[in-house]
Scaffold this motif. Structure first.
Motif, PDB file in Angstrom:
ATOM      1  N   THR A 198      58.241 -43.153 -10.351  1.00 15.31           N
ATOM      2  CA  THR A 198      58.307 -41.734 -10.714  1.00 15.31           C
ATOM      3  C   THR A 198      57.062 -41.270 -11.457  1.00 15.31           C
ATOM      4  O   THR A 198      56.833 -40.073 -11.569  1.00 15.31           O
ATOM      5  CB  THR A 198      59.534 -41.459 -11.604  1.00 15.31           C
ATOM      6  OG1 THR A 198      59.459 -42.294 -12.762  1.00 15.31           O
ATOM      7  CG2 THR A 198      60.816 -41.718 -10.855  1.00 15.31           C
ATOM      8  N   GLY A 199      56.266 -42.175 -11.956  1.00 10.42           N
ATOM      9  CA  GLY A 199      55.118 -41.808 -12.779  1.00 10.42           C
ATOM     10  C   GLY A 199      54.049 -41.046 -12.032  1.00 10.42           C
ATOM     11  O   GLY A 199      53.586 -39.996 -12.470  1.00 10.42           O
ATOM     12  N   VAL A 200      53.641 -41.541 -10.880  1.00 12.56           N
ATOM     13  CA  VAL A 200      52.561 -40.907 -10.113  1.00 12.56           C
ATOM     14  C   VAL A 200      52.962 -39.519  -9.603  1.00 12.56           C
ATOM     15  O   VAL A 200      52.192 -38.572  -9.748  1.00 12.56           O
ATOM     16  CB  VAL A 200      52.091 -41.831  -8.966  1.00 12.56           C
ATOM     17  CG1 VAL A 200      51.081 -41.136  -8.091  1.00 12.56           C
ATOM     18  CG2 VAL A 200      51.503 -43.113  -9.545  1.00 12.56           C
ATOM     19  N   PRO A 201      54.161 -39.343  -9.025  1.00  9.52           N
ATOM     20  CA  PRO A 201      54.531 -37.983  -8.612  1.00  9.52           C
ATOM     21  C   PRO A 201      54.620 -36.996  -9.779  1.00  9.52           C
ATOM     22  O   PRO A 201      54.241 -35.833  -9.643  1.00  9.52           O
ATOM     23  CB  PRO A 201      55.895 -38.156  -7.941  1.00  9.52           C
ATOM     24  CG  PRO A 201      55.933 -39.573  -7.514  1.00  9.52           C
ATOM     25  CD  PRO A 201      55.134 -40.324  -8.530  1.00  9.52           C
ATOM     26  N   LEU A 202      55.098 -37.464 -10.929  1.00 12.94           N
ATOM     27  CA  LEU A 202      55.158 -36.580 -12.093  1.00 12.94           C
ATOM     28  C   LEU A 202      53.759 -36.212 -12.588  1.00 12.94           C
ATOM     29  O   LEU A 202      53.504 -35.063 -12.965  1.00 12.94           O
ATOM     30  CB  LEU A 202      55.957 -37.231 -13.224  1.00 12.94           C
ATOM     31  CG  LEU A 202      57.472 -37.279 -13.024  1.00 12.94           C
ATOM     32  CD1 LEU A 202      58.121 -38.111 -14.122  1.00 12.94           C
ATOM     33  CD2 LEU A 202      58.056 -35.887 -12.991  1.00 12.94           C
ATOM     34  N   LEU A 203      52.849 -37.180 -12.586  1.00 13.69           N
ATOM     35  CA  LEU A 203      51.469 -36.883 -12.967  1.00 13.69           C
ATOM     36  C   LEU A 203      50.825 -35.897 -11.994  1.00 13.69           C
ATOM     37  O   LEU A 203      50.122 -34.968 -12.412  1.00 13.69           O
ATOM     38  CB  LEU A 203      50.644 -38.172 -13.014  1.00 13.69           C
ATOM     39  CG  LEU A 203      50.866 -39.062 -14.223  1.00 13.69           C
ATOM     40  CD1 LEU A 203      50.158 -40.393 -14.021  1.00 13.69           C
ATOM     41  CD2 LEU A 203      50.374 -38.393 -15.468  1.00 13.69           C
ATOM     42  N   ALA A 204      51.063 -36.083 -10.710  1.00  9.99           N
ATOM     43  CA  ALA A 204      50.503 -35.172  -9.713  1.00  9.99           C
ATOM     44  C   ALA A 204      51.074 -33.768  -9.873  1.00  9.99           C
ATOM     45  O   ALA A 204      50.332 -32.776  -9.830  1.00  9.99           O
ATOM     46  CB  ALA A 204      50.780 -35.705  -8.314  1.00  9.99           C
ATOM     47  N   ALA A 205      52.378 -33.662 -10.071  1.00 10.74           N
ATOM     48  CA  ALA A 205      52.999 -32.349 -10.249  1.00 10.74           C
ATOM     49  C   ALA A 205      52.482 -31.668 -11.515  1.00 10.74           C
ATOM     50  O   ALA A 205      52.215 -30.455 -11.528  1.00 10.74           O
ATOM     51  CB  ALA A 205      54.518 -32.492 -10.304  1.00 10.74           C
ATOM     52  N   GLY A 206      52.326 -32.429 -12.583  1.00 12.22           N
ATOM     53  CA  GLY A 206      51.798 -31.867 -13.820  1.00 12.22           C
ATOM     54  C   GLY A 206      50.360 -31.406 -13.681  1.00 12.22           C
ATOM     55  O   GLY A 206      49.984 -30.337 -14.176  1.00 12.22           O
ATOM     56  N   THR A 207      49.548 -32.182 -12.980  1.00  6.69           N
ATOM     57  CA  THR A 207      48.152 -31.809 -12.773  1.00  6.69           C
ATOM     58  C   THR A 207      48.037 -30.554 -11.923  1.00  6.69           C
ATOM     59  O   THR A 207      47.268 -29.638 -12.249  1.00  6.69           O
ATOM     60  CB  THR A 207      47.390 -32.969 -12.103  1.00  6.69           C
ATOM     61  OG1 THR A 207      47.516 -34.134 -12.918  1.00  6.69           O
ATOM     62  CG2 THR A 207      45.928 -32.640 -11.914  1.00  6.69           C
TER      63      THR A 207
END
Length: 106
Positions: free
Chosen positions: A26-35
């Motif tokens: 879940t970390g990478v998709p959350l980072l991408a969505a936040g960016t």
């Protein structure tokens, strides 16, 4: 409204950083969505990312890869941060043989 989007972007980035090392991806998709949310909400963040993409070619190639594979709306947001030198215009590596003043044999 802008403050709400910025808060959401930072919350997504923090959650992404917190869950990056968990076995559930879940970390990478959350980072991408936040960016993407941060870029869409704040011009300064978009300018900062554009400068970083210009300075770091590997980062730029990663974002170009993401632009090509993301949905249309998200790709449009990411393309806003593309540096001027990476707009897709590539120099010709092979000279044109039909152009005036050029001989077909080097």
């Amino acid at each position: 409204m802008k403050l709400l989007w910025l808060f959401l972007a930072f919350a997504l980035i923090l959650l992404g950083l917190a869950t990056l090392w968990l076995p559930i991806p879940t970390g990478v998709p959350l980072l991408a969505a936040g960016t993407i949310t941060l870029i869409a909400a704040d011009r300064r963040a978009a300018r900062l990312l554009r400068r970083q993409r210009k300075a770091l070619p590997r980062l730029n190639s990663l974002f170009v890869w993401l632009e090509d594979r993301s949905p249309v709306r998200l790709g449009r947001i990411l393309r806003r941060t593309r540096p001027a030198s990476a707009t897709g215009a590539r120099p010709l590596s092979v000279p044109l043989l039909n152009s005036p003043g050029r001989s077909p044999h080097p």
